[in-house]
Every structure is written in C-alpha cells, then in structure tokens.
Enzyme design. Structure first.
Site, PDB file in Angstrom:
ATOM      1  N   HIS A  95       0.791  -1.153  -0.133  1.00 22.74           N
ATOM      2  CA  HIS A  95       0.076   0.165   0.021  1.00 22.74           C
ATOM      3  C   HIS A  95       1.046   1.241  -0.034  1.00 22.74           C
ATOM      4  O   HIS A  95       1.802   1.141   0.618  1.00 22.74           O
ATOM      5  CB  HIS A  95      -1.043  -0.078   1.281  1.00 22.74           C
ATOM      6  CG  HIS A  95      -2.082   0.832   1.038  1.00 22.74           C
ATOM      7  ND1 HIS A  95      -1.930   2.350   1.499  1.00 22.74           N
ATOM      8  CD2 HIS A  95      -3.210   0.654   0.815  1.00 22.74           C
ATOM      9  CE1 HIS A  95      -3.244   2.717   1.152  1.00 22.74           C
ATOM     10  NE2 HIS A  95      -3.911   1.742   0.720  1.00 22.74           N
ATOM     11  N   ASP A 127      -7.946  -5.267   0.332  1.00 21.62           N
ATOM     12  CA  ASP A 127      -8.432  -6.076  -0.667  1.00 21.62           C
ATOM     13  C   ASP A 127      -8.050  -7.590  -0.732  1.00 21.62           C
ATOM     14  O   ASP A 127      -8.563  -8.466  -1.395  1.00 21.62           O
ATOM     15  CB  ASP A 127      -7.891  -5.625  -2.321  1.00 21.62           C
ATOM     16  CG  ASP A 127      -8.743  -4.198  -2.480  1.00 21.62           C
ATOM     17  OD1 ASP A 127      -9.744  -4.262  -2.398  1.00 21.62           O
ATOM     18  OD2 ASP A 127      -8.295  -3.684  -3.152  1.00 21.62           O
TER      19      ASP A 127
HETATM   20  N1  ACO Z   1       3.843  -7.799  -4.714  1.00 16.70           N
HETATM   21  C1  ACO Z   1       5.267  -7.801  -4.847  1.00 16.70           C
HETATM   22  N2  ACO Z   1       6.217  -6.565  -4.760  1.00 16.70           N
HETATM   23  C2  ACO Z   1       5.636  -5.471  -4.408  1.00 16.70           C
HETATM   24  C3  ACO Z   1       4.347  -5.451  -4.492  1.00 16.70           C
HETATM   25  C4  ACO Z   1       3.381  -6.615  -4.368  1.00 16.70           C
HETATM   26  N3  ACO Z   1       1.984  -6.364  -4.260  1.00 16.70           N
HETATM   27  N4  ACO Z   1       4.123  -4.040  -4.095  1.00 16.70           N
HETATM   28  C5  ACO Z   1       4.976  -3.399  -3.924  1.00 16.70           C
HETATM   29  N5  ACO Z   1       6.067  -4.217  -4.201  1.00 16.70           N
HETATM   30  C6  ACO Z   1       7.512  -4.019  -4.322  1.00 16.70           C
HETATM   31  C7  ACO Z   1       7.861  -3.115  -5.712  1.00 16.70           C
HETATM   32  O1  ACO Z   1       8.280  -3.985  -6.668  1.00 16.70           O
HETATM   33  C8  ACO Z   1       8.890  -2.282  -5.110  1.00 16.70           C
HETATM   34  O2  ACO Z   1      10.190  -3.244  -4.867  1.00 16.70           O
HETATM   35  P1  ACO Z   1      11.575  -2.742  -5.295  1.00 16.70           P
HETATM   36  O3  ACO Z   1      11.956  -1.682  -4.465  1.00 16.70           O
HETATM   37  O4  ACO Z   1      12.290  -3.784  -5.364  1.00 16.70           O
HETATM   38  O5  ACO Z   1      11.547  -2.048  -6.788  1.00 16.70           O
HETATM   39  C9  ACO Z   1       8.654  -2.077  -3.670  1.00 16.70           C
HETATM   40  O6  ACO Z   1       7.757  -3.057  -3.368  1.00 16.70           O
HETATM   41  C10 ACO Z   1       7.944  -0.720  -3.659  1.00 16.70           C
HETATM   42  O7  ACO Z   1       6.592  -0.918  -4.591  1.00 16.70           O
HETATM   43  P2  ACO Z   1       6.298   0.527  -5.245  1.00 16.70           P
HETATM   44  O8  ACO Z   1       5.497   0.071  -6.540  1.00 16.70           O
HETATM   45  O9  ACO Z   1       6.913   1.725  -5.571  1.00 16.70           O
HETATM   46  O10 ACO Z   1       5.128   0.872  -4.185  1.00 16.70           O
HETATM   47  P3  ACO Z   1       3.825   1.918  -4.402  1.00 16.70           P
HETATM   48  O11 ACO Z   1       3.578   2.434  -3.256  1.00 16.70           O
HETATM   49  O12 ACO Z   1       4.143   2.693  -5.513  1.00 16.70           O
HETATM   50  O13 ACO Z   1       2.804   0.922  -4.893  1.00 16.70           O
HETATM   51  C11 ACO Z   1       0.938  -0.381  -4.818  1.00 16.70           C
HETATM   52  C12 ACO Z   1       1.627   0.774  -3.787  1.00 16.70           C
HETATM   53  C13 ACO Z   1       0.229   0.059  -6.057  1.00 16.70           C
HETATM   54  C14 ACO Z   1      -0.560  -0.826  -3.834  1.00 16.70           C
HETATM   55  C15 ACO Z   1       1.540  -1.806  -4.857  1.00 16.70           C
HETATM   56  O14 ACO Z   1       2.049  -2.091  -3.577  1.00 16.70           O
HETATM   57  C16 ACO Z   1       0.710  -2.905  -5.745  1.00 16.70           C
HETATM   58  O15 ACO Z   1       0.943  -2.966  -6.861  1.00 16.70           O
HETATM   59  N6  ACO Z   1       0.299  -3.761  -4.922  1.00 16.70           N
HETATM   60  C17 ACO Z   1      -0.669  -4.867  -5.473  1.00 16.70           C
HETATM   61  C18 ACO Z   1      -1.765  -4.351  -6.234  1.00 16.70           C
HETATM   62  C19 ACO Z   1      -3.002  -3.946  -4.744  1.00 16.70           C
HETATM   63  O16 ACO Z   1      -3.006  -4.712  -4.005  1.00 16.70           O
HETATM   64  N7  ACO Z   1      -3.412  -2.783  -4.858  1.00 16.70           N
HETATM   65  C20 ACO Z   1      -4.377  -2.468  -3.906  1.00 16.70           C
HETATM   66  C21 ACO Z   1      -4.130  -1.257  -3.027  1.00 16.70           C
HETATM   67  S1  ACO Z   1      -5.233  -0.999  -1.817  1.00 16.70           S
HETATM   68  C22 ACO Z   1      -6.319  -0.126  -2.587  1.00 16.70           C
HETATM   69  O17 ACO Z   1      -6.358   0.455  -3.677  1.00 16.70           O
HETATM   70  C23 ACO Z   1      -7.813  -0.231  -2.001  1.00 16.70           C
END
Ligand code: ACO
Length: 456
Positions: A323, A379
């Site tokens: 998140h 979620d």
């Molecule tokens: N699975 C695996 N790795 C992940 C995940 C995940 N779900 N989420 C983040 N990471 C990793 C990224 O690859 C990144 O790794 P790195 O530093 O080695 O490159 C690091 O964690 C940071 O990730 P970002 O994408 O920079 O984090 P951001 O804050 O931009 O993204 C998000 C947040 C979009 C929610 C992300 O965690 C994600 O895509 N999660 C899966 C989708 C999801 O569940 N969305 C629902 C969110 S809640 C809502 O909207 C109600």
C-alpha cells in the site's frame, strides 16, 4: 473557524534554503499543517527561488504525488506506520463494530454523528430516491451481455448527470444535498441493474421497506419470492465492508473526484471519474485480481513457486499486498480477515481462503516482503468474502464503488467549500524538443483539407 480548521495557518519554523547557483538564501515558512503534527511548506513559496529574474521559479518535482499534500482535509486520518484509520476522529474498528453505513455516510459528510431526527430524515431521503428513470434501464439494456459491470456503472452514473441538469448548481446547498442523496440512493440500484443485466435476469426494483444493504441484496438476488429476506450474516458483512471502504483520504479515485470536481462540473460527472479510477487493477480492481491469483495458484503446494516468481522482479505482484500509505498491517485488512472467518463459518471453508491464509503466512515471514513493508491490504480478503456470498469476480470493484461513493461525495463537497482550492492544474517539467520548423514528411500532395480523407 474551529481549532481544527485553524491548524495549518501557523508557521512553526522556517526552512533556510541556499541556492548554490546564486548564493542567495531564502526563508520558507514551515507550517504546522495538521492537527496530528504534520508539517509542510507551501509549494508556491519555492517560486521565489530563481537563478535569474526571467525564470519561472523553482518547481517541486513529485511524480505520483509521493510527498505532496494536495489539500487540507478534516475527513479521514491515516497513520500508515502505526496502521491507524479514523473517520472524523472515530476509529474504524468502532464504526465497523457498531455503526450503520448510512450513519457513516452522514458522518463523513457532516463531520458529526447524526442525531435521531437527522438520521431518520437522511435514511428517508436516500430510500425515497432509490428508483432510477426508466430511460436509464433502456440505457443499461444497450450494453453487451458480457460488459464489465464497472463500465456499466461508470457510464450510468455519468448519464445521470443528464437527468438532473440542476445538479450543476453546485454552490446551491440544497442542490448539493439533493445530488448527494440521489447518488447514495441510486448507485446501489445501478450496480444491481448492471449485475442483473450481465446475468440475463430481469431488473429488480428497490424495496423501500428494506435497509440499505438488505435492499441492495434484494435487487441482486431476488427471484420469484414476493419479499426477499437476506441472510443476516451476509447483510451485516456487506454493511461492515461498505463502512471499511467508505473513505480513505487522498487515494487515486478520490484524487480523481477532487481534480475533476475542481473544474466545477456536476457531482455525477465527478463521481463517474472516481469510478473510472477505481476500475484500475492497482486500485479497486485489486480484489478481483486476488481471486484470479488464488485460482491460478490452484493449490497450496504451488505457493512457493508463485512467491518465487513474484520475487524474481519480472513484474509479477502479490495482489492484495502493499500500500502506498500503510507500511504496517492495513487495519481494514485485520477486520476483513475476522469477517471472512465469520462468513466462512456459514458457508464452509473454501480452497481459495486456505491458499490466501497460506500466502499471507509465507509472505509475512519472507524477507522480500518484510524488508519492503508489504502487508495485506483491504483487498486481500474482501474478494474471498464477496465470492462466498456468490458475487462474481468482476463485481467486486462495483461493491467497492458503492461504498466509496460516500467518501467521494464528502471529499468533493469539502473541496468545493475550501477557499484555498482552485482548478487542479499541476505543472510539468518539459523534456521534449525545443523549437523546430514544421517540414512535412508526407508525400501526398493533395490539398490539406483532403489529406486525411481516404476518398480523395
Ligand atoms: N508484490 C510484490 N512486490 C511488491 C508489491 C506486491 N504487491 N507491492 C510493491 N512491491 C515492491 C515493488 O516491486 C518495489 O520493489 P523494489 O523496491 O525492489 O523495486 C517496492 O515493493 C515498492 O513498490 P512501489 O510500486 O514503489 O510501491 P507503491 O507505493 O508505488 O505501490 C501499490 C503501492 C500500487 C498498492 C503496490 O503495492 C501494488 O501494486 N500492490 C498490488 C496491488 C494491490 O493490492 N492494490 C490495492 C491497493 S489498496 C486499494 O487501492 C484499495
């Protein structure tokens, strides 16, 4: 102005900035911008920093608003590190335990819990406005049999704007109240109609004797029975999920509603923009993706291979994890997990719940997820509950949208009444060509007016 509203006017210090290009020193006030101790500088205070007078001034570059507060808000408080979520000061756990969704919708909009007369009138108004114009039915009938219900909901909410032209009088408090009531009342009806259309079932009209969530379930599931009686565990589970999803401060879809609403368009159009934003797989679409993911994994024995694929960095994500704001357990996820157990006591344990529990257990002990502070978000378990209640996967985000309408509307109105807000219009850092002369690469020498016609 209340003490809370006054917060943010006081400078608690200053930031001394030295521009090494000019040697000049600037003092930028640090504002105590929030009652919970947040501090900020005003982005526009940086504009005075210039290498020479003709320059526009220093911009702050912040793609995806990683460190930019776009507004002051008194609606929802989140502490992502501690896993705290409060609506208007009330802990989400207490609201989920004891409130109704419509009470929460009132609270989000008005800032205080409703008194009994206020609540009675609010519920009456929303119940009274649940019906939609018959032309909306015909409009929904025009969609293909396999249309995604989010596309249908988004279009139908946008279409409502054409039925209520006075909704554009957004600075008239009576019109605003009427639009807010209409949206809260009609979005469940449109959502249920979208569901029935995809199923090829006749639309079920609202039953004004039922509560908000019971009526919604009735419009979804009623067949030939004269009166629909919802399973009370399902009814309460849906109400709790609606409360948990009602608002979440400046998330992607709320930001969309505020940005589109800042053009002073009517709230039906602004909320349609929020629905479009929620549709994306990184936002509201994630619960649907969680189920696709558990179905694809198929069996707990395949989890290590799946986790390995996620960790390989080839773009695969563990859906329902991570998140932007929460860097510890999402408090809503904890409540939803408890709710999932309650619902599964009714319907029996499910293979996908077993996979989800095992995925969570493995991920929470794996350094890849721990070091990145990736915890289950709201979620992760909602899809499992919705499916056990027989909602199809592509309907999960619609349920999210029904609940989030309450938050979008509260945030939209707060934005409208905020004297500091203007039309949302970010700056850019231009990285394209500098000026160059036009020299056509087309070989077609037809007159300009004919060049893009296939029949010259
Ligand atoms: N699975 C695996 N790795 C992940 C995940 C995940 N779900 N989420 C983040 N990471 C990793 C990224 O690859 C990144 O790794 P790195 O530093 O080695 O490159 C690091 O964690 C940071 O990730 P970002 O994408 O920079 O984090 P951001 O804050 O931009 O993204 C998000 C947040 C979009 C929610 C992300 O965690 C994600 O895509 N999660 C899966 C989708 C999801 O569940 N969305 C629902 C969110 S809640 C809502 O909207 C109600």
């Amino acid at each position: 102005m209340s003490d809370r509203a006054a917060a943010g006017q006081t400078a608690v210090g200053a930031l001394e900035i030295k521009d090494t290009r000019t040697g000049k020193i600037y003092n930028v006030p640090i504002l105590e911008a929030g009652v919970e101790g947040d501090t900020a500088i005003r982005g526009t205070d940086l504009r005075q920093i210039k290498a020479d007078e003709g320059e526009f001034g220093l911009l702050s570059y912040d793609p995806a608003f990683m460190n930019t507060a776009s507004c002051k808000s008194a609606i929802t408080f989140i502490d992502g590190e501690k896993g705290i979520l409060r609506y208007r000061g009330y802990p989400i756990e207490q609201l989920a335990e004891s409130a109704t969704f419509l009470e929460v919708a009132w609270l989000l909009r008005n800032g205080e819990l409703p008194t009994q007369p206020e609540y009675t009138q609010w519920v009456h108004g929303i119940t009274y406005h649940t019906y939609v114009h018959e032309s909306i039915r015909k409009f929904l009938d025009g969609f293909r049999y396999d249309a995604h219900p989010m596309s249908m909901l988004c279009s139908a909410v946008a279409a409502l704007s054409s039925f209520y032209p006075k909704a554009k009088d957004i600075f008239d408090p009576e019109q605003r109240t009427l639009s807010i009531i209409r949206l809260l009342a009609k979005v469940p009806t449109l959502a249920a109609f979208a569901y029935r259309h995809v199923k090829g079932l006749p639309f079920v009209y609202p039953d004004n004797d039922l509560s908000y969530t019971e009526n919604f379930l009735s419009m979804i599931a009623r067949m030939s029975e004269p009166k629909y009686e919802a399973n009370p565990v399902f009814g309460r589970a849906l109400e709790v999920l609606f409360i948990l999803h009602a608002d979440h401060e400046q998330n992607c879809s709320t930001n969309a509603v505020r940005a589109v609403g800042s053009s002073q368009v009517d709230p039906f159009s602004a909320v349609a923009a929020g629905i479009a934003a929620l549709f994306g797989p990184l936002h509201g679409g994630a619960n649907e993706q969680v189920l696709r993911m558990t179905e694809e994994i198929g069996h707990a024995k395949n989890i290590p291979a799946f986790i390995g694929e996620v960790k390989s960095g080839k773009g695969r994500r563990l859906m329902g994890f991570g998140h932007r704001v929460y860097k510890s357990y999402d408090p809503r996820a904890r409540l939803v997990k408890q709710l999932a157990h309650r619902v599964f006591e009714q319907v029996g344990m499910d293979k996908d719940l077993e996979i989800a529990l095992e995925l969570e257990r493995i991920a929470l002990s794996d350094d890849y997820f721990v070091s990145r502070k990736l915890y289950p978000n709201v979620d992760f378990y909602t899809g499992l509950i919705y499916r056990s209640m027989a909602f199809p996967n592509d309907f999960f985000t619609v349920l999210f949208a029904v609940a989030r309408t309450a938050g979008w509307l509260a945030q939209w109105e707060e934005m409208l009444l905020d004297k500091e807000q203007k039309i949302a219009r970010p700056r850019q850092i231009y990285i394209g060509y500098s000026e160059r002369p036009y020299e056509s690469k087309l070989t077609d020498k037809a007159p300009i007016s004919k060049r893009d016609s296939i029949r010259k």
